[in-house]
Design a protein around this motif. Sequence first.
Motif, mmCIF file in Angstrom:
data_model
loop_
_atom_site.group_PDB
_atom_site.id
_atom_site.type_symbol
_atom_site.label_atom_id
_atom_site.label_comp_id
_atom_site.label_asym_id
_atom_site.label_seq_id
_atom_site.Cartn_x
_atom_site.Cartn_y
_atom_site.Cartn_z
ATOM 1 N N ALA A 2 -20.017 3.891 -7.572
ATOM 2 C CA ALA A 2 -20.958 4.994 -7.363
ATOM 3 C C ALA A 2 -20.219 6.308 -7.164
ATOM 4 O O ALA A 2 -20.615 7.344 -7.706
ATOM 5 N N PHE A 3 -19.147 6.268 -6.396
ATOM 6 C CA PHE A 3 -18.375 7.484 -6.120
ATOM 7 C C PHE A 3 -17.808 8.063 -7.411
ATOM 8 O O PHE A 3 -17.936 9.262 -7.675
ATOM 9 N N ALA A 4 -17.210 7.213 -8.240
ATOM 10 C CA ALA A 4 -16.591 7.673 -9.483
ATOM 11 C C ALA A 4 -17.626 8.003 -10.559
ATOM 12 O O ALA A 4 -17.523 9.022 -11.247
ATOM 13 N N ALA A 5 -18.633 7.157 -10.704
ATOM 14 C CA ALA A 5 -19.630 7.362 -11.762
ATOM 15 C C ALA A 5 -20.416 8.646 -11.554
ATOM 16 O O ALA A 5 -20.842 9.277 -12.519
ATOM 17 N N ASN A 6 -20.610 9.035 -10.307
ATOM 18 C CA ASN A 6 -21.381 10.235 -10.015
ATOM 19 C C ASN A 6 -20.516 11.470 -9.810
ATOM 20 O O ASN A 6 -21.030 12.542 -9.510
ATOM 21 N N ALA A 7 -19.211 11.316 -9.954
ATOM 22 C CA ALA A 7 -18.312 12.464 -9.794
ATOM 23 C C ALA A 7 -18.448 13.401 -10.991
ATOM 24 O O ALA A 7 -18.735 12.979 -12.115
ATOM 25 N N HIS A 8 -18.238 14.666 -10.716
ATOM 26 C CA HIS A 8 -18.362 15.700 -11.736
ATOM 27 C C HIS A 8 -17.218 16.696 -11.545
ATOM 28 O O HIS A 8 -17.026 17.212 -10.449
ATOM 29 N N GLU A 9 -16.465 16.933 -12.606
ATOM 30 C CA GLU A 9 -15.378 17.915 -12.550
ATOM 31 C C GLU A 9 -15.964 19.317 -12.611
ATOM 32 O O GLU A 9 -16.843 19.585 -13.428
ATOM 33 N N VAL A 10 -15.505 20.192 -11.721
ATOM 34 C CA VAL A 10 -16.021 21.559 -11.680
ATOM 35 C C VAL A 10 -14.874 22.565 -11.636
ATOM 36 O O VAL A 10 -13.783 22.258 -11.156
ATOM 37 N N ARG A 11 -15.168 23.744 -12.150
ATOM 38 C CA ARG A 11 -14.277 24.906 -12.049
ATOM 39 C C ARG A 11 -15.167 26.111 -11.753
ATOM 40 O O ARG A 11 -16.128 26.346 -12.479
ATOM 41 N N PRO A 12 -14.852 26.873 -10.711
ATOM 42 C CA PRO A 12 -15.654 28.076 -10.461
ATOM 43 C C PRO A 12 -15.551 29.040 -11.633
ATOM 44 O O PRO A 12 -14.477 29.230 -12.209
ATOM 45 N N ASP A 13 -16.701 29.652 -12.009
ATOM 46 C CA ASP A 13 -16.693 30.643 -13.074
ATOM 47 C C ASP A 13 -16.235 31.993 -12.510
ATOM 48 O O ASP A 13 -15.808 32.077 -11.351
ATOM 49 N N ALA A 14 -16.309 33.032 -13.309
ATOM 50 C CA ALA A 14 -15.823 34.351 -12.903
ATOM 51 C C ALA A 14 -16.551 34.885 -11.664
ATOM 52 O O ALA A 14 -16.001 35.683 -10.911
ATOM 53 N N GLN A 15 -17.783 34.445 -11.435
ATOM 54 C CA GLN A 15 -18.551 34.866 -10.262
ATOM 55 C C GLN A 15 -18.393 33.902 -9.082
ATOM 56 O O GLN A 15 -19.046 34.056 -8.056
ATOM 57 N N GLY A 16 -17.535 32.887 -9.257
ATOM 58 C CA GLY A 16 -17.299 31.924 -8.186
ATOM 59 C C GLY A 16 -18.355 30.841 -8.069
ATOM 60 O O GLY A 16 -18.452 30.168 -7.050
ATOM 61 N N ARG A 17 -19.134 30.637 -9.133
ATOM 62 C CA ARG A 17 -20.204 29.643 -9.121
ATOM 63 C C ARG A 17 -19.729 28.325 -9.738
ATOM 64 O O ARG A 17 -18.915 28.328 -10.654
ATOM 65 N N ILE A 18 -20.288 27.243 -9.221
ATOM 66 C CA ILE A 18 -20.137 25.942 -9.868
ATOM 67 C C ILE A 18 -21.536 25.441 -10.199
ATOM 68 O O ILE A 18 -22.505 25.777 -9.521
ATOM 69 N N THR A 19 -21.631 24.641 -11.240
ATOM 70 C CA THR A 19 -22.906 24.040 -11.621
ATOM 71 C C THR A 19 -22.981 22.646 -11.039
ATOM 72 O O THR A 19 -22.042 21.839 -11.175
ATOM 73 N N ILE A 20 -24.095 22.358 -10.370
ATOM 74 C CA ILE A 20 -24.319 21.041 -9.783
ATOM 75 C C ILE A 20 -25.276 20.285 -10.694
ATOM 76 O O ILE A 20 -26.417 20.721 -10.891
ATOM 77 N N PRO A 21 -24.837 19.154 -11.267
ATOM 78 C CA PRO A 21 -25.714 18.387 -12.147
ATOM 79 C C PRO A 21 -26.999 17.952 -11.416
ATOM 80 O O PRO A 21 -26.996 17.740 -10.204
ATOM 81 N N GLN A 22 -28.067 17.797 -12.186
ATOM 82 C CA GLN A 22 -29.365 17.454 -11.616
ATOM 83 C C GLN A 22 -29.306 16.167 -10.789
ATOM 84 O O GLN A 22 -29.896 16.096 -9.712
ATOM 85 N N ARG A 23 -28.602 15.145 -11.258
ATOM 86 C CA ARG A 23 -28.562 13.879 -10.519
ATOM 87 C C ARG A 23 -27.930 14.062 -9.136
ATOM 88 O O ARG A 23 -28.341 13.417 -8.180
ATOM 89 N N LEU A 24 -26.952 14.953 -9.025
ATOM 90 C CA LEU A 24 -26.337 15.211 -7.721
ATOM 91 C C LEU A 24 -27.246 16.080 -6.858
ATOM 92 O O LEU A 24 -27.321 15.886 -5.638
ATOM 93 N N ARG A 25 -27.949 17.028 -7.468
ATOM 94 C CA ARG A 25 -28.922 17.821 -6.701
ATOM 95 C C ARG A 25 -30.007 16.912 -6.138
ATOM 96 O O ARG A 25 -30.411 17.054 -4.981
ATOM 97 N N ASP A 26 -30.464 15.954 -6.948
ATOM 98 C CA ASP A 26 -31.484 15.007 -6.487
ATOM 99 C C ASP A 26 -30.959 14.172 -5.324
ATOM 100 O O ASP A 26 -31.651 13.983 -4.322
ATOM 101 N N PHE A 27 -29.737 13.663 -5.434
ATOM 102 C CA PHE A 27 -29.152 12.844 -4.376
ATOM 103 C C PHE A 27 -29.120 13.603 -3.052
ATOM 104 O O PHE A 27 -29.460 13.063 -1.999
ATOM 105 N N ALA A 28 -28.695 14.860 -3.099
ATOM 106 C CA ALA A 28 -28.521 15.657 -1.874
ATOM 107 C C ALA A 28 -29.803 16.374 -1.450
ATOM 108 O O ALA A 28 -29.812 17.045 -0.415
ATOM 109 N N GLY A 29 -30.872 16.238 -2.228
ATOM 110 C CA GLY A 29 -32.122 16.907 -1.893
ATOM 111 C C GLY A 29 -32.046 18.418 -2.026
ATOM 112 O O GLY A 29 -32.766 19.140 -1.352
#
Length: 139
Positions: free
Chosen positions: A70-97
């Motif tokens: 579960a830890f690995a399958a749901n992991a997502h590689e991120v890099r902050p963009d020029a504004q310092g934002r990261i995108t959170i995939p929908q499945r992770l947003r759902d998990f964390a509410g």
Amino acid sequence: MFVGTFEHSLDEKGRIVLPSTFRSHLADKGFLSQFDACLGLWTEEGFREVSGRLKDKIRDGLAPQEALRAFAANAHEVRPDAQGRITIPQRLRDFAGLSRDAVVIGAIDRIEIWDASRWSEVANQADGSLSQAVRALGL
């Protein structure tokens, strides 16, 4: 080292701005995954370390193999963009509410991203736990 509490909002694309003090640690890349009712965000080195610790617990029979999956399958590689934002995939947003209001906290070796209402509940309990730990450890 990650410390502090920061209130942020997710935009309509599921992006959140990371505090400027955290961004430099994730300039190359970071790894976002499910954590304890929130999302954990680690540097590459930190993610390797926590994955290794989890594998050790599985080997010692203290955690099920499914935890690593579960830890690995749901992991997502991120890099902050020029504004310092990261995108959170929908499945992770759902998990964390996560919907709109979020809290980004430093948890020493990782960043945690919480739904603001969940964090409010957890923060009250955490304050009491810290008081108990300080007394028990004689700090």
